[in-house]
Design a protein around this motif. Structure first.
Motif, PDB file in Angstrom:
ATOM      1  N   GLN A 177       0.779  -1.088   0.059  1.00  0.00           N
ATOM      2  CA  GLN A 177      -0.026   0.152  -0.016  1.00  0.00           C
ATOM      3  C   GLN A 177       0.769   1.318   0.121  1.00  0.00           C
ATOM      4  O   GLN A 177       1.759   1.374   0.972  1.00  0.00           O
ATOM      5  CB  GLN A 177      -0.721  -0.135   1.299  1.00  0.00           C
ATOM      6  N   PRO A 178       0.719   2.165  -0.960  1.00  0.00           N
ATOM      7  CA  PRO A 178       1.635   3.395  -1.018  1.00  0.00           C
ATOM      8  C   PRO A 178       1.148   4.232   0.227  1.00  0.00           C
ATOM      9  O   PRO A 178       0.159   4.316   0.464  1.00  0.00           O
ATOM     10  CB  PRO A 178       1.131   4.184  -2.386  1.00  0.00           C
ATOM     11  N   ARG A 179       2.133   4.779   1.121  1.00  0.00           N
ATOM     12  CA  ARG A 179       2.109   5.814   2.087  1.00  0.00           C
ATOM     13  C   ARG A 179       2.670   6.988   1.638  1.00  0.00           C
ATOM     14  O   ARG A 179       3.746   7.383   0.942  1.00  0.00           O
ATOM     15  CB  ARG A 179       2.958   5.243   3.073  1.00  0.00           C
ATOM     16  N   LEU A 180       1.936   7.881   2.039  1.00  0.00           N
ATOM     17  CA  LEU A 180       2.232   9.381   1.921  1.00  0.00           C
ATOM     18  C   LEU A 180       3.291   9.708   2.759  1.00  0.00           C
ATOM     19  O   LEU A 180       4.125  10.382   2.347  1.00  0.00           O
ATOM     20  CB  LEU A 180       0.901  10.335   2.284  1.00  0.00           C
ATOM     21  N   ILE A 181       3.449   9.247   4.090  1.00  0.00           N
ATOM     22  CA  ILE A 181       4.362   9.432   4.955  1.00  0.00           C
ATOM     23  C   ILE A 181       4.213   8.067   5.751  1.00  0.00           C
ATOM     24  O   ILE A 181       3.589   7.391   5.723  1.00  0.00           O
ATOM     25  CB  ILE A 181       4.264  10.832   5.975  1.00  0.00           C
ATOM     26  N   ARG A 182       5.721   7.863   6.328  1.00  0.00           N
ATOM     27  CA  ARG A 182       5.747   6.796   7.368  1.00  0.00           C
ATOM     28  C   ARG A 182       6.035   7.001   8.519  1.00  0.00           C
ATOM     29  O   ARG A 182       7.071   7.046   8.870  1.00  0.00           O
ATOM     30  CB  ARG A 182       6.624   5.744   6.547  1.00  0.00           C
ATOM     31  N   LEU A 183       4.926   7.217   9.490  1.00  0.00           N
ATOM     32  CA  LEU A 183       4.993   7.580  10.787  1.00  0.00           C
ATOM     33  C   LEU A 183       5.550   6.302  11.501  1.00  0.00           C
ATOM     34  O   LEU A 183       5.045   5.120  11.132  1.00  0.00           O
ATOM     35  CB  LEU A 183       3.746   8.160  11.098  1.00  0.00           C
ATOM     36  N   ASP A 184       6.147   6.631  12.645  1.00  0.00           N
ATOM     37  CA  ASP A 184       6.386   5.622  13.650  1.00  0.00           C
ATOM     38  C   ASP A 184       5.349   5.357  14.544  1.00  0.00           C
ATOM     39  O   ASP A 184       4.394   6.082  14.427  1.00  0.00           O
ATOM     40  CB  ASP A 184       7.686   6.223  14.536  1.00  0.00           C
ATOM     41  N   ILE A 185       5.149   4.297  15.222  1.00  0.00           N
ATOM     42  CA  ILE A 185       4.110   3.583  15.973  1.00  0.00           C
ATOM     43  C   ILE A 185       3.688   4.929  16.937  1.00  0.00           C
ATOM     44  O   ILE A 185       2.612   4.893  17.382  1.00  0.00           O
ATOM     45  CB  ILE A 185       4.337   2.318  16.534  1.00  0.00           C
ATOM     46  N   GLN A 186       4.724   5.362  17.742  1.00  0.00           N
ATOM     47  CA  GLN A 186       4.342   6.350  18.937  1.00  0.00           C
ATOM     48  C   GLN A 186       3.702   7.630  18.308  1.00  0.00           C
ATOM     49  O   GLN A 186       2.523   8.010  19.165  1.00  0.00           O
ATOM     50  CB  GLN A 186       5.636   6.621  19.670  1.00  0.00           C
TER      51      GLN A 186
END
Length: 281
Positions: A177-186
């Protein structure tokens, strides 16, 4: 002349990875470390943490005046899944899915190794879509249900421990799935806490937050059942009888997930030491 000093430039992350006291398997440690090293964790998380705390406080105050559900749980699930698919790194999503499986395994271990009549719970999602259908609420309720089911039941070490269903099946966080950004879980937890607070009524939200105060209770129960004091080392001294929902919820959720991982990994190690085959995650 002053004595020569040994100069060193150790890596914090290398030391964490090498720390022999961490019971987790190395691939999982690497995944957690990589998630904590994301740019969003360093630069966005401090602001997201404050923003989440402020907005949740405002929403909670407003709900004392307007006492009704603002959005449905189905809408909340849809919002969170949309957010996870487009803005959260696949590894972070996998860690989130994994937590639901790990916590269910711990709950079922207690059920199988005590005399409670409660049936094992079935919440073991393996896909991102599996986090829908009220999974977040259900996994909190499972904690309450097992503790209530233990009322009047003698919690003691059984003659033989049942280590069944401690596996973590292959998980699908939708990596393609393309992600616009890749945030961390926290950071992701900070943002997801907002629709969670909007969707639940005050008592439901309070119950969800308080469920994490039972971590120490679960660790104590596991220590008694297994006759292994190691579980007690991860207790925080959080008293379940102390009601306080004015806390940093995303931070509590993250620590709760780590405690579950530690306890689960220790159970898996105990099982393997007794010849029980548990597949690696």
């Amino acid at each position: 002349m002053p004595p020569e000093f040994v100069r060193s430039d150790p890596s914090m992350w290398e030391a964490v990875y090498a720390d022999p006291s961490i019971p987790l398997e190395k691939p999982l440690i690497a995944m957690i470390i990589n998630d904590q090293r994301r740019i969003s964790r360093r630069w966005l998380y401090p602001f997201a943490r404050v923003l989440s705390r402020v907005l949740v406080s405002v929403i909670t105050l407003a709900k004392r005046v307007v006492r009704r559900r603002w959005i449905s749980l189905r809408r909340m699930d849809a919002m969170c899944l949309w957010f996870l698919r487009r803005f959260v790194a696949a590894d972070a999503v996998e860690l989130l899915i994994r937590h639901f499986v790990v916590e269910t395994n711990l709950v079922n271990f207690i059920i199988r190794n005590t005399e409670t009549t409660m049936e094992p719970v079935t919440l073991r999602p393996t896909t991102l879509a599996g986090l829908g259908q009220n999974a977040v609420v259900e996994h909190d309720i499972n904690v309450y249900d097992v503790l209530i089911a233990l009322e009047g039941v003698r919690v003691d070490a059984p003659d033989q421990l049942d280590f069944s269903q401690l596996d973590v099946p292959p998980l699908d966080p939708e990596r393609r799935q393309p992600r616009l950004i890749r945030l961390d879980i926290q950071t992701a937890l900070c943002f997801m806490n907002i629709p969670f607070c909007i969707a639940l009524d005050l008592e439901e939200y309070r119950r969800a937050v308080h469920s994490m105060r039972f971590d120490d209770s679960f660790l104590e129960i596991l220590a008694v059942i297994t006759e292994d004091e190691t579980f007690k080392h991860w207790k925080m001294g959080a008293l379940s009888i102390w009601m306080d929902s004015n806390v940093d919820v995303p931070q509590m959720v993250y620590r709760h997930a780590l405690v579950c991982e530690y306890a689960h990994a220790h159970l898996v190690a105990m099982a393997r030491s007794r010849g029980v085959q548990i597949p690696s995650a």
